[in-house]
Design a protein around this motif. Structure first.
Motif, PDB file in Angstrom:
ATOM      1  N   SER A   1     -37.072  50.156 -55.852  1.00  0.00           N
ATOM      2  CA  SER A   1     -36.397  49.679 -57.056  1.00  0.00           C
ATOM      3  C   SER A   1     -36.317  48.162 -57.076  1.00  0.00           C
ATOM      4  O   SER A   1     -36.388  47.538 -58.129  1.00  0.00           O
ATOM      5  N   PHE A   2     -36.177  47.518 -55.900  1.00  0.00           N
ATOM      6  CA  PHE A   2     -36.120  46.066 -55.849  1.00  0.00           C
ATOM      7  C   PHE A   2     -37.514  45.462 -55.997  1.00  0.00           C
ATOM      8  O   PHE A   2     -37.695  44.457 -56.651  1.00  0.00           O
ATOM      9  N   SER A   3     -38.490  46.093 -55.361  1.00  0.00           N
ATOM     10  CA  SER A   3     -39.836  45.519 -55.386  1.00  0.00           C
ATOM     11  C   SER A   3     -40.489  45.642 -56.754  1.00  0.00           C
ATOM     12  O   SER A   3     -41.448  44.958 -57.044  1.00  0.00           O
ATOM     13  N   GLN A   4     -39.953  46.523 -57.616  1.00  0.00           N
ATOM     14  CA  GLN A   4     -40.540  46.697 -58.933  1.00  0.00           C
ATOM     15  C   GLN A   4     -39.905  45.782 -59.981  1.00  0.00           C
ATOM     16  O   GLN A   4     -40.257  45.847 -61.147  1.00  0.00           O
ATOM     17  N   VAL A   5     -38.950  44.956 -59.602  1.00  0.00           N
ATOM     18  CA  VAL A   5     -38.342  44.027 -60.539  1.00  0.00           C
ATOM     19  C   VAL A   5     -39.404  43.020 -60.959  1.00  0.00           C
ATOM     20  O   VAL A   5     -40.041  42.394 -60.117  1.00  0.00           O
ATOM     21  N   TRP A   6     -39.599  42.893 -62.238  1.00  0.00           N
ATOM     22  CA  TRP A   6     -40.651  42.023 -62.757  1.00  0.00           C
ATOM     23  C   TRP A   6     -40.043  40.675 -63.068  1.00  0.00           C
ATOM     24  O   TRP A   6     -38.994  40.580 -63.682  1.00  0.00           O
ATOM     25  N   GLY A   7     -40.694  39.592 -62.695  1.00  0.00           N
ATOM     26  CA  GLY A   7     -40.175  38.245 -62.897  1.00  0.00           C
ATOM     27  C   GLY A   7     -40.535  37.640 -64.241  1.00  0.00           C
ATOM     28  O   GLY A   7     -40.301  36.459 -64.463  1.00  0.00           O
ATOM     29  N   HIS A   8     -41.108  38.456 -65.136  1.00  0.00           N
ATOM     30  CA  HIS A   8     -41.506  37.962 -66.445  1.00  0.00           C
ATOM     31  C   HIS A   8     -40.801  38.743 -67.547  1.00  0.00           C
ATOM     32  O   HIS A   8     -40.524  39.929 -67.397  1.00  0.00           O
ATOM     33  N   CYS A   9     -40.532  38.060 -68.636  1.00  0.00           N
ATOM     34  CA  CYS A   9     -39.902  38.663 -69.808  1.00  0.00           C
ATOM     35  C   CYS A   9     -40.875  39.660 -70.435  1.00  0.00           C
ATOM     36  O   CYS A   9     -42.009  39.300 -70.761  1.00  0.00           O
ATOM     37  N   TYR A  10     -40.442  40.907 -70.572  1.00  0.00           N
ATOM     38  CA  TYR A  10     -41.340  41.922 -71.126  1.00  0.00           C
ATOM     39  C   TYR A  10     -41.523  41.760 -72.640  1.00  0.00           C
ATOM     40  O   TYR A  10     -42.476  42.271 -73.213  1.00  0.00           O
ATOM     41  N   VAL A  11     -40.629  40.985 -73.290  1.00  0.00           N
ATOM     42  CA  VAL A  11     -40.751  40.761 -74.734  1.00  0.00           C
ATOM     43  C   VAL A  11     -41.739  39.625 -75.027  1.00  0.00           C
ATOM     44  O   VAL A  11     -42.625  39.755 -75.867  1.00  0.00           O
TER      45      VAL A  11
ATOM     46  N   TYR B   1     -39.169  34.303 -66.312  1.00  0.00           N
ATOM     47  CA  TYR B   1     -37.727  34.096 -66.402  1.00  0.00           C
ATOM     48  C   TYR B   1     -37.375  32.814 -65.654  1.00  0.00           C
ATOM     49  O   TYR B   1     -37.734  32.650 -64.492  1.00  0.00           O
ATOM     50  N   VAL B   2     -36.683  31.907 -66.310  1.00  0.00           N
ATOM     51  CA  VAL B   2     -36.277  30.655 -65.652  1.00  0.00           C
ATOM     52  C   VAL B   2     -34.790  30.386 -65.807  1.00  0.00           C
ATOM     53  O   VAL B   2     -34.232  29.537 -65.110  1.00  0.00           O
ATOM     54  N   LEU B   3     -34.124  31.136 -66.703  1.00  0.00           N
ATOM     55  CA  LEU B   3     -32.704  30.907 -66.990  1.00  0.00           C
ATOM     56  C   LEU B   3     -31.912  32.201 -66.867  1.00  0.00           C
ATOM     57  O   LEU B   3     -32.470  33.291 -66.916  1.00  0.00           O
TER      58      LEU B   3
ATOM     59  N   CYS C   1     -27.751  38.226 -68.357  1.00  0.00           N
ATOM     60  CA  CYS C   1     -29.153  38.620 -68.479  1.00  0.00           C
ATOM     61  C   CYS C   1     -30.075  37.435 -68.169  1.00  0.00           C
ATOM     62  O   CYS C   1     -29.686  36.274 -68.306  1.00  0.00           O
ATOM     63  N   LEU C   2     -31.296  37.773 -67.758  1.00  0.00           N
ATOM     64  CA  LEU C   2     -32.318  36.776 -67.474  1.00  0.00           C
ATOM     65  C   LEU C   2     -32.974  36.342 -68.779  1.00  0.00           C
ATOM     66  O   LEU C   2     -33.110  37.145 -69.708  1.00  0.00           O
ATOM     67  N   LEU C   3     -33.398  35.076 -68.827  1.00  0.00           N
ATOM     68  CA  LEU C   3     -34.000  34.542 -70.044  1.00  0.00           C
ATOM     69  C   LEU C   3     -35.272  33.772 -69.717  1.00  0.00           C
ATOM     70  O   LEU C   3     -35.325  33.045 -68.723  1.00  0.00           O
ATOM     71  N   CYS C   4     -36.262  33.913 -70.590  1.00  0.00           N
ATOM     72  CA  CYS C   4     -37.406  33.005 -70.545  1.00  0.00           C
ATOM     73  C   CYS C   4     -37.084  31.884 -71.532  1.00  0.00           C
ATOM     74  O   CYS C   4     -36.061  31.923 -72.221  1.00  0.00           O
ATOM     75  N   LEU C   5     -37.944  30.887 -71.653  1.00  0.00           N
ATOM     76  CA  LEU C   5     -37.656  29.767 -72.564  1.00  0.00           C
ATOM     77  C   LEU C   5     -37.600  30.219 -74.020  1.00  0.00           C
ATOM     78  O   LEU C   5     -36.822  29.690 -74.816  1.00  0.00           O
ATOM     79  N   THR C   6     -38.387  31.228 -74.389  1.00  0.00           N
ATOM     80  CA  THR C   6     -38.353  31.742 -75.768  1.00  0.00           C
ATOM     81  C   THR C   6     -37.070  32.519 -76.025  1.00  0.00           C
ATOM     82  O   THR C   6     -36.484  32.413 -77.108  1.00  0.00           O
TER      83      THR C   6
END
Length: 197
Positions: A62-72, A77-79, A86-91
């Protein structure tokens, strides 16, 4: 990215198969020792922190499947919005302009391994693991004791059965002997009475 984290993702893209030594969660990629050195020197990734691949593989799925990119927005994710947790990308940030506690993830995680909370949590986890180990030992001892008690009770049941069988055998023998004597006596008496007539 290599489909198997046991192999270097960068080497895989060059059609070379090399065992990985580290994992970069920001790149979401496994690295061999040589590529790790280049990764640390590159301006784009020099501030990325890596972990040993053995530690990454030891993480639960479950931890290793955490994706570091916004699926939308398919952006990194940088913020982190502390208001909405919640995690946020710049968009994504455009939707959180009114939120006052948006912080960079790197700022939140910068001293995480040396923070007092991290050390306390690590100690608590160690204590929990130790306690679970003790509980497991006690459970194994209890199971062993229960098995011994079961075997002892089964032996007692078998011994009781032998005693009951032996006692019933004696009763049966005694009744048969008594019956035979009674029948013999009756037969003898009848023969004697018949002989007199």
């Amino acid at each position: 990215m290599a489909s198997n984290p046991k192999f270097c993702g960068i080497c895989d893209q060059r059609h070379i198969t090399k065992s990985s030594s580290d994992w970069c969660s920001e790149c979401n990629q496994a690295l061999c020792s040589e590529c790790k050195d280049f990764h640390a020197l590159s301006k784009a990734s020099q501030n990325h922190s890596t972990i040993a691949i053995s530690n990454y593989l030891a993480l639960e799925s479950s931890f290793s499947q955490v994706w570091g990119h916004c699926y939308v927005h398919d952006d990194k994710y940088v913020l982190f919005c502390q208001t909405h947790y919640c995690l946020l990308c710049l968009t994504c940030l455009e939707e959180h302009t009114k939120c006052e506690d948006v912080v960079r993830i790197s700022k939140l995680t910068k001293n995480v391994k040396t923070s007092e909370n991290f050390v306390d949590t690590q100690k608590s986890i160690s204590d929990i693991i130790l306690n679970l180990s003790k509980i497991q030992c006690h459970l194994e001892e209890n199971v062993c004791d229960i098995k011994k008690q079961k075997e002892s009770i089964l032996r007692e049941i078998a011994q009781m059965r032998e005693k009951i069988d032996s006692h019933l055998d004696k009763i049966e023998h005694s009744l048969k002997t008594e019956l035979c004597k009674e029948v013999d006596n009756q037969c003898n008496n009848t023969i004697c009475k018949t002989g007199r007539h």
